[in-house]
Design a protein around this motif. Structure first.
Motif, short mmCIF file in Angstrom:
data_model
loop_
_atom_site.label_atom_id
_atom_site.label_comp_id
_atom_site.label_asym_id
_atom_site.label_seq_id
_atom_site.Cartn_x
_atom_site.Cartn_y
_atom_site.Cartn_z
N GLU A 13 0.71 -1.38 0.03
CA GLU A 13 -0.03 -0.17 -0.02
C GLU A 13 0.93 1.25 -0.13
O GLU A 13 1.98 1.20 0.49
N TRP A 15 0.16 5.53 1.09
CA TRP A 15 -0.82 6.46 1.60
C TRP A 15 -0.41 7.92 1.13
O TRP A 15 0.87 8.28 0.99
N GLY A 47 -4.12 4.76 -0.50
CA GLY A 47 -5.08 5.25 0.74
C GLY A 47 -4.73 6.94 0.72
O GLY A 47 -3.82 7.36 0.21
N GLY A 49 -3.95 9.44 3.16
CA GLY A 49 -3.29 9.40 4.37
C GLY A 49 -2.65 10.82 4.75
O GLY A 49 -1.51 11.25 4.69
N GLY A 79 -8.28 7.19 4.58
CA GLY A 79 -7.74 7.53 5.73
C GLY A 79 -8.01 9.04 5.81
O GLY A 79 -7.95 9.99 5.21
N LEU A 167 -4.27 4.72 11.94
CA LEU A 167 -3.05 5.13 10.96
C LEU A 167 -2.07 5.89 11.80
O LEU A 167 -2.41 7.41 11.98
#
Length: 196
Positions: A13, A15, A47, A49, A79, A167
């Motif tokens: 992943e 972010w 994501g 983030g 996120g 997170l």
């Protein structure tokens, strides 16, 4: 290019955060970046983030994330956070003390919308009238959701209320790790209290 390389190397992943004034981390709209990165990658999950919720109407955020969920065939993660830079909030005309309450109000609505609920809510800064997503999420029951946690327990509590992930966005020095451990305990207790 970096995300494309990470995808080829097998990373799980990436972010992408939202900032407006720091002179670094200069992505203003993580969703736009994710849409472009998704076209160039095959496996990596992408994501926000984080998406700074106090700066955006929650219905638009939920609709945008649901659209990205379809466009990425379930590779997007949501996120959320209050916004980390006081210089960002100043440009939006908001006091830093107002960011966390706004994030909580918006998050409550966004999570409900992403789970397919109809939402009616009026606050001092937004209103929803029988709002529901035009197209639900691709991921069922919803995409992965996470809430930022830096030092205070507020992020852990918000994540725990919604059964979202945590997170962690701060250092790994001894003092920070102590805060992380404390916040994790608060997170677990909050999850349990809310049936997650």
């Amino acid at each position: 290019q970096l995300v494309t390389l990470l995808d080829r190397l097998g990373f799980d992943e990436a972010w992408i955060g939202e900032h407006h004034s720091g002179g670094f981390e200069i992505i203003a709209a993580p969703e736009v970046f994710i849409a472009a990165a998704a076209e160039r990658t095959k496996h990596i999950r992408l994501g926000t983030g984080v998406k700074s919720l106090p700066y955006h109407h929650p219905f638009v955020v939920a609709e945008t994330m649901a659209q990205l969920d379809h466009m990425t065939r379930g590779r997007v993660m949501f996120g959320a956070g209050p916004g980390a830079l006081p210089s960002d909030s100043r440009m939006f005309g908001l006091a830093p003390v107002d960011l966390r309450p706004r994030m909580d109000e918006a998050l409550d609505c966004i999570v409900a919308l992403l789970r397919g609920e109809t939402v009616t809510k009026k606050t001092s800064w937004f209103e929803l009238c029988e709002a529901r997503l035009s197209v639900g999420c691709y991921s069922q029951p919803t995409m992965e959701i996470a809430v930022a946690s830096v030092r205070s327990p507020a992020g852990a509590q918000a994540a725990g209320r919604h059964g979202a992930g945590l997170l962690v966005l701060s250092g790994v020095d001894d003092a920070s790790l102590k805060h992380h451990a404390s916040n994790w305990k608060i997170y677990e207790e909050t999850c349990s209290r809310h049936g997650h």
